[in-house]
Scaffold this motif. Structure first.
Motif, PDB file in Angstrom:
ATOM      1  N   GLU A  82      43.296  38.023 -72.575  1.00 57.70           N
ATOM      2  CA  GLU A  82      43.037  38.233 -71.158  1.00 57.70           C
ATOM      3  C   GLU A  82      43.941  37.325 -70.327  1.00 57.70           C
ATOM      4  OE1 GLU A  82      38.693  38.899 -70.052  1.00 57.70           O
ATOM      5  OE2 GLU A  82      38.560  37.702 -71.883  1.00 57.70           O
ATOM      6  N   ALA A  83      44.386  37.859 -69.178  1.00 60.50           N
ATOM      7  CA  ALA A  83      45.163  37.049 -68.246  1.00 60.50           C
ATOM      8  C   ALA A  83      44.278  35.918 -67.734  1.00 60.50           C
ATOM      9  CB  ALA A  83      45.664  37.910 -67.102  1.00 60.50           C
ATOM     10  N   ARG A  84      44.918  34.811 -67.397  1.00 65.03           N
ATOM     11  CA  ARG A  84      44.152  33.665 -66.933  1.00 65.03           C
ATOM     12  C   ARG A  84      44.953  32.831 -65.954  1.00 65.03           C
ATOM     13  NH1 ARG A  84      41.746  31.198 -71.413  1.00 65.03           N
ATOM     14  NH2 ARG A  84      41.809  33.244 -72.332  1.00 65.03           N
ATOM     15  N   LEU A  85      44.229  32.123 -65.124  1.00 62.11           N
ATOM     16  CA  LEU A  85      44.803  31.080 -64.285  1.00 62.11           C
ATOM     17  C   LEU A  85      44.346  29.759 -64.870  1.00 62.11           C
ATOM     18  CD1 LEU A  85      44.229  32.255 -60.603  1.00 62.11           C
ATOM     19  CD2 LEU A  85      46.403  32.037 -61.799  1.00 62.11           C
ATOM     20  N   GLY A  86      45.278  28.879 -65.070  1.00 62.35           N
ATOM     21  CA  GLY A  86      44.953  27.550 -65.554  1.00 62.35           C
ATOM     22  C   GLY A  86      45.151  26.553 -64.435  1.00 62.35           C
ATOM     23  N   LEU A  87      44.105  25.829 -64.100  1.00 67.64           N
ATOM     24  CA  LEU A  87      44.168  24.793 -63.077  1.00 67.64           C
ATOM     25  C   LEU A  87      44.171  23.440 -63.773  1.00 67.64           C
ATOM     26  CD1 LEU A  87      41.533  26.297 -60.623  1.00 67.64           C
ATOM     27  CD2 LEU A  87      44.033  26.544 -60.536  1.00 67.64           C
ATOM     28  N   PHE A  88      45.149  22.615 -63.449  1.00 67.08           N
ATOM     29  CA  PHE A  88      45.324  21.318 -64.094  1.00 67.08           C
ATOM     30  C   PHE A  88      45.023  20.218 -63.085  1.00 67.08           C
ATOM     31  CE2 PHE A  88      47.720  24.325 -66.482  1.00 67.08           C
ATOM     32  CZ  PHE A  88      47.647  23.905 -67.794  1.00 67.08           C
ATOM     33  N   PHE A  89      44.125  19.321 -63.492  1.00 62.69           N
ATOM     34  CA  PHE A  89      43.708  18.227 -62.631  1.00 62.69           C
ATOM     35  C   PHE A  89      43.910  16.895 -63.339  1.00 62.69           C
ATOM     36  CE2 PHE A  89      41.101  21.824 -61.304  1.00 62.69           C
ATOM     37  CZ  PHE A  89      41.250  21.797 -59.923  1.00 62.69           C
ATOM     38  N   GLU A  90      44.445  15.929 -62.612  1.00 62.50           N
ATOM     39  CA  GLU A  90      44.499  14.558 -63.110  1.00 62.50           C
ATOM     40  C   GLU A  90      43.225  13.857 -62.653  1.00 62.50           C
ATOM     41  OE1 GLU A  90      46.912  10.351 -62.661  1.00 62.50           O
ATOM     42  OE2 GLU A  90      47.332  11.975 -61.268  1.00 62.50           O
ATOM     43  N   ALA A  91      42.541  13.205 -63.578  1.00 65.62           N
ATOM     44  CA  ALA A  91      41.385  12.381 -63.219  1.00 65.62           C
ATOM     45  C   ALA A  91      41.931  11.035 -62.764  1.00 65.62           C
ATOM     46  CB  ALA A  91      40.449  12.221 -64.400  1.00 65.62           C
TER      47      ALA A  91
END
Length: 145
Positions: A82-91
């Motif tokens: 499945e297509a996806r959006l990946g959101l990347f966050f720095e803590a």
């Protein structure tokens, strides 16, 4: 029927020039390869709340959603996936020492120098780690050119 996209949230814990990675345990081609702590966003959940939840569920650290800095978005599709959006966050801040809280999904956790990442790092999360240095806010993989 309308195709939908999954939304993945990824956490970058960086300390002393190192990033925390998890070695995936799965029954697909990614078994044994390195990934960032990550998971799927749940219905009714904001992206930062989901990332904070995944940090607690997977590695046992407490992250206030206000302490998450968005660094990258990846739009990814793979053969048969499945297509996806990946959101990347720095803590930016967190409390607790990371531990493997999901041994059924993860063989181990390890810190790697940002300048010496493992060769078997999955490319999808690698895009988010590269963005930590480059400031590239968007990437895509698997889509026709």
């Amino acid at each position: 029927m309308t195709d939908r996209h999954l939304v993945d949230v990824h956490i970058l814990l960086v300390r002393g020039g190192e990033v925390l990675l998890s070695r995936r345990r799965s029954d697909d081609e990614f078994d044994g390869r390195w990934h960032l702590p990550a998971g799927k966003l749940e219905a009714g959940e904001s992206a930062t709340a989901g990332a904070a939840r995944e940090a607690m569920e997977e590695i046992g650290v407490v992250v206030d959603p206000a302490d998450l800095r968005h660094i990258h978005t990846a739009h990814v599709v793979g053969s048969g996936r499945e297509a996806r959006l990946g959101l990347f966050f720095e803590a930016v801040n967190w409390s607790g020492e990371p531990v493997n809280r999901e041994p059924d999904k993860c063989y181990e956790l390890a810190w790697f120098a940002l300048t010496a990442l493992p060769s078997d790092l999955i490319e999808y999360p690698a895009a988010g780690i590269r963005a930590y240095f480059t400031g590239a806010t968007y990437s895509q993989r698997g889509w026709p050119v």
